[in-house]
Structure formats: C-alpha cells, structure tokens
Design a protein around this motif. Structure first.
Motif, short mmCIF file in Angstrom:
data_model
loop_
_atom_site.label_atom_id
_atom_site.label_comp_id
_atom_site.label_asym_id
_atom_site.label_seq_id
_atom_site.Cartn_x
_atom_site.Cartn_y
_atom_site.Cartn_z
N ASN A 698 0.86 -1.18 0.00
CA ASN A 698 0.00 0.00 0.00
C ASN A 698 0.89 1.24 0.00
OD1 ASN A 698 -1.20 -1.99 2.44
ND2 ASN A 698 -2.56 -1.63 0.71
N VAL A 699 0.54 2.21 -0.83
CA VAL A 699 1.26 3.48 -0.87
C VAL A 699 0.24 4.61 -0.82
CG1 VAL A 699 2.83 4.96 -2.17
CG2 VAL A 699 3.12 2.48 -2.26
N PHE A 700 0.48 5.58 0.06
CA PHE A 700 -0.42 6.73 0.18
C PHE A 700 0.43 7.97 0.40
CE2 PHE A 700 -2.71 9.83 2.74
CZ PHE A 700 -3.88 9.99 1.99
N GLY A 701 0.03 9.08 -0.21
CA GLY A 701 0.76 10.32 -0.02
C GLY A 701 -0.12 11.53 -0.23
N ASN A 702 0.28 12.65 0.33
CA ASN A 702 -0.41 13.91 0.07
C ASN A 702 0.56 15.08 0.27
OD1 ASN A 702 -0.68 13.51 3.04
ND2 ASN A 702 -1.76 15.45 2.93
N ALA A 703 0.23 16.18 -0.38
CA ALA A 703 1.09 17.36 -0.33
C ALA A 703 0.24 18.60 -0.46
CB ALA A 703 2.13 17.31 -1.45
N THR A 704 0.77 19.73 -0.01
CA THR A 704 0.09 21.01 -0.13
C THR A 704 0.96 21.96 -0.95
OG1 THR A 704 -1.00 20.72 1.99
CG2 THR A 704 -0.91 22.95 1.11
N LEU A 705 0.36 22.53 -1.98
CA LEU A 705 1.07 23.44 -2.87
C LEU A 705 0.55 24.86 -2.70
CD1 LEU A 705 0.93 21.21 -6.08
CD2 LEU A 705 2.70 21.24 -4.31
N PHE A 706 1.44 25.80 -2.64
CA PHE A 706 1.08 27.23 -2.57
C PHE A 706 0.19 27.54 -1.37
CE2 PHE A 706 1.04 25.82 -7.09
CZ PHE A 706 2.32 26.24 -7.41
N SER A 707 0.25 26.73 -0.32
CA SER A 707 -0.49 26.92 0.93
C SER A 707 -2.01 26.82 0.77
CB SER A 707 -0.16 28.29 1.55
OG SER A 707 1.21 28.42 1.80
N LYS A 708 -2.49 26.55 -0.42
CA LYS A 708 -3.94 26.55 -0.66
C LYS A 708 -4.44 25.27 -1.33
CE LYS A 708 -4.66 30.80 0.77
NZ LYS A 708 -5.52 31.10 1.95
N GLN A 710 -4.28 21.28 -1.96
CA GLN A 710 -3.86 19.98 -1.43
C GLN A 710 -4.20 18.89 -2.43
OE1 GLN A 710 -5.95 18.56 1.99
NE2 GLN A 710 -4.29 17.25 2.66
N ILE A 711 -3.25 18.03 -2.70
CA ILE A 711 -3.49 16.89 -3.58
C ILE A 711 -2.96 15.64 -2.88
CG2 ILE A 711 -3.44 18.20 -5.73
CD1 ILE A 711 -0.55 17.28 -6.10
N GLY A 712 -3.53 14.51 -3.19
CA GLY A 712 -3.09 13.28 -2.57
C GLY A 712 -3.74 12.08 -3.21
N GLY A 713 -3.31 10.92 -2.79
CA GLY A 713 -3.88 9.69 -3.32
C GLY A 713 -3.05 8.51 -2.91
N GLY A 714 -3.45 7.35 -3.40
CA GLY A 714 -2.73 6.14 -3.05
C GLY A 714 -3.10 4.98 -3.95
N VAL A 715 -2.29 3.93 -3.87
CA VAL A 715 -2.49 2.71 -4.64
C VAL A 715 -2.31 1.53 -3.72
CG1 VAL A 715 -1.68 1.32 -6.58
CG2 VAL A 715 -1.66 3.81 -6.75
N PHE A 744 -7.72 9.12 -5.56
CA PHE A 744 -7.09 10.41 -5.76
C PHE A 744 -8.03 11.49 -5.23
CE2 PHE A 744 -6.91 14.32 -8.27
CZ PHE A 744 -5.59 14.69 -8.09
N PHE A 745 -7.48 12.51 -4.59
CA PHE A 745 -8.30 13.62 -4.12
C PHE A 745 -7.53 14.92 -4.27
CE2 PHE A 745 -5.94 12.38 -0.36
CZ PHE A 745 -5.56 13.59 0.18
N THR A 746 -8.28 16.00 -4.40
CA THR A 746 -7.68 17.33 -4.46
C THR A 746 -8.60 18.30 -3.76
OG1 THR A 746 -6.84 19.07 -5.93
CG2 THR A 746 -8.76 17.82 -6.70
N ASN A 747 -8.02 19.28 -3.08
CA ASN A 747 -8.79 20.24 -2.30
C ASN A 747 -8.16 21.61 -2.48
OD1 ASN A 747 -10.57 21.38 -0.50
ND2 ASN A 747 -9.37 20.82 1.30
#
Length: 885
Positions: A698-708, A710-715, A744-747
């Motif tokens: 299982n792999v999962f990750g997320n990150a925040t770009l430009f402080s606003k 957020q993207i993430g997801g996993g397999v 996959f998700f984005t906020n």
C-alpha cells in the motif's frame, strides 16, 4: 551532554510540526502520547542538580484549552544556556524535578503559537514553584508557514493504527459513512457498500469504539445510518493489540464521530436534497458545569436509484447443458435514521461516567421489474419462460445502550474502567414475487412469499486496567464476557392470482436458535526505549461456548417439534500480537507487526433460510460453520519528503479454515404454476474449506502546494491466492491473480470562504474462489461556501456525472456451471447541502478524559455481504457476491 542540551533548547523553540514532536515521543495505547523516557537535565544527566521543583500548565490564550506536547526549556539567565527541558503532556501539564536554586527564564514554544518567555523564575530550597496557567497566543503568521504540516496530518501514524482525519471532506456532505470509507487509505468499498481492508472483507467495524448488533448483521447497512459530515476520524487498526477482541481477520475499523463538548447550548442543522437522495440532521448539545447532554437525530431518504442487469448461466448435467438467460430492471428506495441521547457526568476530578442510548432504523425496498427468465434444457422443445415482479422489504431497528465508568489516578496513564452494553437488532427481511403470465407478462397467475424474522442480541460487560511501570513501560490487562442470542425464523407462503397468501404445503416453517457465550482475558505490555523504539506485545485467551438448535414446523402446526441440537463443539483460542515501531529523524517512522486473529461466522453465514427470490440463483447459510484463523504480517513506514507526506507498507496474510462461499447446482422449480417443471439452478452456500493468502503493498501520499492546494492519493496492490481442500470435485477450486485499487483527491481553498474538492476511486477486478467480480469506479466534485464567522455553509456536489450507466461485468465457473453477468448502474447524482449552527459557543468547560467503552470486534460480518440476510437483488454476481440468508 552540553551539546545535547543545546539541541533540545533549539528544538524546543523552533519545533516545526506537531507530527515530528509526536514522532519523537511514540504513542501509547488509546492514542495518548508517552513523554520521553529520558530528558537532558533529568536523573540520567550529569549536570549539577538540586531539590527545587517547577510545574505549570500550558493553555491556549483564546480558548483556555490545553496545548498538548508544547516544548519547555529552562534557561540560566547568567549563561543564557538551557539547563533542563521537557514536553507537556496531553493535558498541557509539565513538571521539572531536582532543579538547582537560582534565577532562570522559561522558554515555551509550539507550532502555531508565538514563543513565550517567562522571566524571573526564582528557584530556591523553600519548596515547589507552580506557575499555574501559562497562556500561549496563536500566531497566524506561524500557522501559515507550517500549513503544509497541518495538511499532512490528514493521516496520522500510531503504533498499531492509521488515523484518517475525515472532517475536512466537503463532497461527502449529505452522504453517509460509505462515501467517507472510499477515501480512507488501505480500504475499498464495493458497489453495495461492503468494506474490505487490503482486499479482505473480514473486518470488524466499531462506532466510537463501540460495537452494534446492526454491524454484526450488516456492515453495509450500518454505514448507511451514519451521516458523513458527522465523522471526525476513521481509525484503521491493521495490527490490533491483545486488548481488542480476537475477531476481525484483516483488522478493525473504528469510526469516531464528532464530539461537541462546548459549554452552553448549541444546535446544528444539516440538510440536503438531490436527485437520488435527501437528508436532514439535527444535533443539540447542552453542557453546564460537570454535566452534559446531547441529543442528535439524522434521517436520509434514497430514491430514484435505478439500474438493470443481464445474466447468462449454464449448468452441466448428465443429460447435457441447460442454459438460462435473465434480465430485469431494478429500483431501490429506502429511509434510514438514527437517534442518540447521550449523557456524561464528572463525578470528581479523577472519575467520570458516561451513558448513551441509540436507536437506529432502516427501511429498504428493492424491486425487480419485468424479471424475465428463459431456460433451455436438452429435454425442452421450446424455451421455458418465467416472468415475475419481485419486491424485497428489509426493515430493521437497533437499540444500543451503554454505560461506562472511568477512574484515573495521580500517576500518569494509570486508569481503571468498567463498561457495559446492551444491543439488540430486530429485522424483517421478506420478499414477495408476483408470477406473471408468460404470454402477456402482465397478468398475475400466482404469488410466492418468503418471510424471515430475526433478532440479534448482545449483552457485554468488561473491565480494563492500565498502569505505568517506571517512566517507559505500560502494562494493561482486563477481561470481558459477551452473551449473544440469535434467532432466525422463516416461512414460505403461496397465493393464487391476486388472492391472499396461504401456507406452502411443500415446505416447513423453520427456526434457528444460536446462543454464543464468550469469556476472554488479556495482558499487554508496552516498552518505550531511549533510542525511540516502541514495543507493544500481548496475548489474549478466548473461550467460546455454543448452544444451537434447529426446529421445523409443518405447515399449519402449532408449536412444532422440539429443536434439534446441532452439536457444535466449544472451542478456545490463544491469539498473540506484537507491534514494534521506531521513530527516526525528520518525522520518519518504521513499524513491524505480527498478530493472529480469528473470525467467527455471523448470522448471515449461519442462517439456513433458503432464499428463492431469484429461482435460478438461490442462497442458503450454514449453521455448522466453525471459525477461521488468520496470521498477519506487516512492515510499514511513513515519512515527510519536503512538503510531501508518504506512507507505505508491505503485508502478508494467510487464512486457514476460511469461511468460503461455494456454488453448486440443485433441482428447483422456477415457480411457474402453469409450468412447474423442475430445472437445475445454482445454489450459493458457505463452507470451512478454504485457504486464502494475500501478499501486497500500500502506498499513500499527500502534499500542499502554494499553501492553498492539497493533492493526494494512493495505490493498493496485492496478489490473492485462494484454494480449498474439498474432496468433492464440484467444490474443488483454485484461483489467483492481482488486485489493484487506487484513489485520488484534491482540495483547493479559495478566497472569501470558498472551497473546491474533487475525488476519484477505482477498484480493479476482485479475485474469488470460483470466479471474479468486475471492477468499478466512483468520482465526485464539490463546491462549498462558508457563511460569515463559519456558523454555516452551503454547497453543491456531483458524482459519476460522465457515466450513465456505469457497467460492471462478473463471472464464475466450476466443473458443473458457468455464469456471466452484466450490471448497469444509473448512479449519476447531484445534491445541494446547507448547514447552520445556532447557540453560543464557549470553550470554558473543564477538559474531560474520554471514557472507555465496550468494543465487541469479534464477528465476521460478511464476505462482501450485502445486508446479511438481505434478499438477493440480482440474479447472479452482477455487482455483488452471493449473499447468505
């Protein structure tokens, strides 16, 4: 040593994130954090010491809530060097012992707050110095600088679990817990709402650490009763400790709902309406002094849920091949609701009592219209046609009553708790089939009915005690008794035309009584070492006694014959577990775990009711099933790589004596009164003949770009191998293959309270013993606007808007049959949501220790089961595996 002290002081003032602080001091059971074993300047240090003692409590200056794990450094005003340091506990309290006399400064820091310096701290031999409440002021600028870390805390690592913080989801508003589960790492949810963990559906679902009989009957139905926007976190416990019941082969899922502990009165209104469902929720809280009350209610209506299926199957007999083709249009509608009354009282500073009473209702109606079956056998000159309309009613009500007492002691983490629970689920699961004339497909020529009334009742009492040993060890032990009574009564009825129903002279009425008593005890030991290892090991012993009998009443009989004892033997199990975690630099964590689990069969596997709503695909449970045993191994790690949070794991799981669904063929009437010929049909039942192995990552990750943004997801990828040891050729089977799941998700946070969120989920083909279930996908896009002061919000969300319909293909086979099905789902939807909060908001209440609670995580709730005894909605495996009754 002086260098170490300087490093601690710098870390205390410039600590970058909550997660890195927690990673340095590994978690103890129950989610509490363990203070470091050795702190520079304490008894392990060679610095000059004295007899002075300094204490205090760190609180937020705006809310007066404790600031957990704030860093404290004691600075010598002459040398400007630190001489001691510590970290506040979960209540914000800190203590520095054996300090020298003199004048000092206290430097306090924590992420999101301005650094605080307490000057003129004078220590002498006269006694202890208590600084009382030390207030930290929030720092908006600092919060913005560490916003990446705050977003990364969407997923948290504990020694035995992964915690997913779900309360930021805007697309799930108006939905239910099923929508949230699809976004949780390691989990997947099929089209019917059944949850699996790393490919296994043998999981136990708890709600606020408590079980419920409705979960024992059907996980999918229980999730439909929980509104998505009331969920705070979802805890995925992949390696349960000895404290948890031995049940749940793959692990435990604990859904934690939002707890409103505000002083005063609040009332939340949540409502939404869409083309396929509507919801209304009211949640009120009243707290004054030591006592608090809560009353919540939530209702949801589903409608306009339509679809269709096509199914082709062949049975191979001594006289040749019989081919059956089926098609139907489907309609589903339902009303779900739950109502909860909660009460809590702080008896004293160190003891509290909580109680709750919950009632949940679920009324689900499913229709199969124009259900046409065409059968051709070697002896037929012309196809036999069966036409029917089928309505399934699945109605249930569940009562859960809990009372929990918790006492804490002066020694940190020393705690005693006693809990009791009563839970009962009453269920009526019936189907009515109108048999139509096979010429005009409209005139009702006869009717069939199957009535299945059941209840599942549990009474539980348990006691738990934990106490630290020294500064770096914790021991826990306790016991539990569970008393279950299950009854399933079913009967078959016939009617002519549109007339009244009467007894079916060819079938008897039946009742299964299944009583189960479980006695359990456990001991667990946790050690935290100086080099940041946390070792948690334990063992649990469980003894299960079963008294089951099965009775048959001939149609028209009163009372019936005495029940036949099924002679199911008692059994005992010893289940060990061990979890090892290592906190590394930079917030990295590595974990290694092993545990043994057992899985008792639930009522949906045991129920011997023969369900013939689809006469060519009948289902029947097996009351003679024994439990299955599973060994789990896991190696996982998590880390921050700049602004990216990553979590990955390797796992292996092997289950022996697996409760496996098997299919064979039996002779059955298709129910056509004017053509009562018998034919070979497929029957689904369950046996302990399986062996299942899974190996994956299982792999999962997320990150925040430009402080606003957020993207993430996993397999999730794993290789499944299923086989059985049946000596009967028709049951003997082996199957294997790769299974892939992704999400996959984005906020995106916009100005003036606006926000956008998107989500996608896809699951590939599922490997089954005698075939496979087709893959499927979900996706959604939502827009939300917060009202002034965030007292309310409104939004709109759409899902699956490019697929109309969405199709799923499945197949299964054996030496005596072959089956292929296609299910079409018209599930594109849109909904509008609105929420508003009334009442005065105040956080002046005393901080309470959360009480213990009963958690019976010990019944197998389904093998991709849809509703336990729920009637089969499809003629084959179109979107679901065979379901027991």
């Amino acid at each position: 040593m002086k260098k170490a002290l300087r490093v601690l002081a710098i870390g205390a003032t410039l600590l970058a994130s909550v997660d890195s602080a927690r990673a340095q001091f590994p978690a103890m059971p129950g989610g509490r954090e363990q203070r470091p074993v050795t702190i520079p300047g304490t008894s392990s240090d060679n610095s000059p010491r004295g007899n002075a003692k300094l204490t205090g409590t760190i609180v937020d200056s705006t809310t007066n809530k404790p600031v957990e794990f704030a860093s404290i450094a004691l600075i010598d005003v002459t040398t400007k060097k630190p001489i001691d340091g510590t970290v506040a506990d979960e209540k914000g309290k800190f203590t520095l012992n054996k300090l020298p006399q003199g004048d000092f400064q206290l430097l306090i820091s924590f992420v999101g707050y301005r650094n605080k310096t307490v000057s003129s701290v004078r220590l002498d031999r006269k006694g202890d110095v208590d600084l009382g409440m030390v207030k930290l002021a929030p720092d908006v600028r600092t919060l913005k600088e560490v916003e990446v870390v705050g977003q990364a805390s969407l997923v948290e690592e504990k020694v035995d679990r992964l915690v997913y913080n779900a309360d930021k989801d805007i697309t799930a508003k108006g939905g239910d817990a099923t929508d949230v589960m699809r976004k949780v790492p390691l989990l997947s949810v099929d089209l019917d709402g059944n949850v699996s963990l790393r490919g296994s559906s043998n999981v136990r679902v708890l709600i606020n650490n408590k079980p419920s009989t409705i979960v024992a009957s059907s996980v999918a139905d229980a999730l439909k009763q929980i509104p998505a926007d009331m969920i705070k976190t979802v805890e995925v416990i992949t390696s349960p400790s000895a404290k948890y019941d031995a049940e749940g082969s793959a692990g435990i899922i604990n859904i934690v709902t939002k707890k409103n502990t505000l002083q005063g009165f609040t009332l939340n209104l949540d409502t939404g309406v869409g083309n396929r469902g509507s919801n209304l929720g009211l949640n009120g809280n009243l707290r004054t002094g030591k006592m608090g009350f809560s009353l919540s209610g939530f209702g949801r209506a589903n409608y306009n849920v339509i679809g269709k299926f096509d199914n082709t199957q062949q049975t191979f007999g001594s006289n040749g091949t019989t081919t059956t083709q089926q098609s139907a249009d489907t309609r589903n509608r339902g009303i779900f609701g739950q109502y909860t009354l909660g009460w809590d009282y702080d008896i004293s500073k160190n003891s509290s009592i909580t109680a709750s009473l919950r009632y949940g209702a679920r009324n689900n109606f499913a229709n199969q219209d124009n259900f046409i079956t065409r059968t051709v056998s070697p002896t037929d000159f012309f196809p036999r046609i069966n036409a029917r309309n089928v309505e399934t009613k699945d109605l249930s009500g569940t009562v859960d009553a809990n009372i929990d007492y918790t006492r804490t002691y002066a020694k940190p983490q020393q705690e005693l708790s006693v809990s009791a629970q009563y839970s009962r689920n009453n269920r009526n699961n019936d189907f009515t089939a109108d048999i139509l004339n096979n010429k005009d497909f409209n005139t009702i020529v006869s009717r069939q009915q199957n009535l299945n009334n059941s209840y599942n009742q549990e009474t539980t009492i348990q006691g738990d005690y934990q106490t630290p040993i020294g500064k770096n060890q914790l021991i826990e032990f306790g016991g539990k008794g569970i008393f279950r009574q299950v009854e399933s009564a079913f009967q078959y009825r016939l009617g002519a035309g549109t007339g009244a129903f009467g007894d079916d002279p060819t079938r008897s009425d039946n009742t299964l009584n299944y009583d189960q008593t479980i006695g359990a005890g456990y001991v667990s030991y946790t050690l935290t070492t100086k080099n940041k290892y946390t070792i948690k090991a334990g063992t649990r012993f469980e003894h299960t006694a079963i008294n089951a009998n099965y009775s048959q009443n001939q149609p028209g009989e009163q009372g019936g014959a005495a029940g036949q004892d099924l002679g199911i033997p008692n059994y005992s199990n010893l289940v060990p577990s061990i979890n090892i975690s290592k906190a590394l630099k930079g917030g990295k964590t590595v974990k290694l775990a092993y545990n043994r689990r057992l899985q008792r069969p639930g009522i949906q596997f045991l129920n011997p009711n023969v369900n013939t709503s689809n006469p060519t695909n009948i289902t029947q449970g097996n009351p003679l099933l024994a439990p299955e045993l599973t060994d789990n191994f896991e190696l996982s790690s998590s880390a921050y790589v700049k602004s990216v949070y990553l979590n990955f794991s390797l796992f292996a799981r092997q289950t022996n004596n697996s409760i496996t669904s098997v299919r064979d063929t039996v002779t059955n009437s298709l129910g056509q009164v004017n053509n009562p010929a018998l034919t070979q049909v497929i029957r689904t039942t369950y046996q302990n003949i399986g062996k299942e192995s899974s190996y994956g990552a299982n792999v999962f990750g997320n990150a925040t770009l430009f402080s606003k943004w957020q993207i993430g997801g996993g397999v999730d990828v794993f290789y499944a191998y299923l086989t059985n040891n049946s000596s009967t050729l028709i049951y003997n089977a082996t199957n294997s293959g790769w299974v892939v799941t992704g999400r996959f998700f984005t906020n995106l946070t916009l100005k003036n309270g606006w926000g956008v969120q998107g989500f996608g989920f896809i699951r590939g083909r599922q490997i089954q013993l005698q075939g496979s279930q087709g893959g499927f996908a979900f996706y959604s896009l939502g827009l939300k606007k917060d009202i002034k002061d965030k007292r309310g919000s409104f939004g709109i969300a759409a899902e699956n808007f490019f697929n109309h319909p969405f199709t799923v293909r499945s197949e299964s086979s054996s030496p005596i049959f072959a089956q292929n099905s296609l299910t079409s789902l018209y599930n594109a939807g849109v909904r509008v949501n609105f929420s508003y909060k009334f009442g005065k908001l105040s956080f002046d209440q005393p901080q309470r220790r959360r009480g213990r609670s009963v958690d019976n995580d010990d019944v197998k709730a389904g093998d991709n089961d849809n509703g336990g005894q729920q009637q089969q909605q499809q003629p084959a495996q179109g979107g679901t595996r065979g379901r027991p009754r």
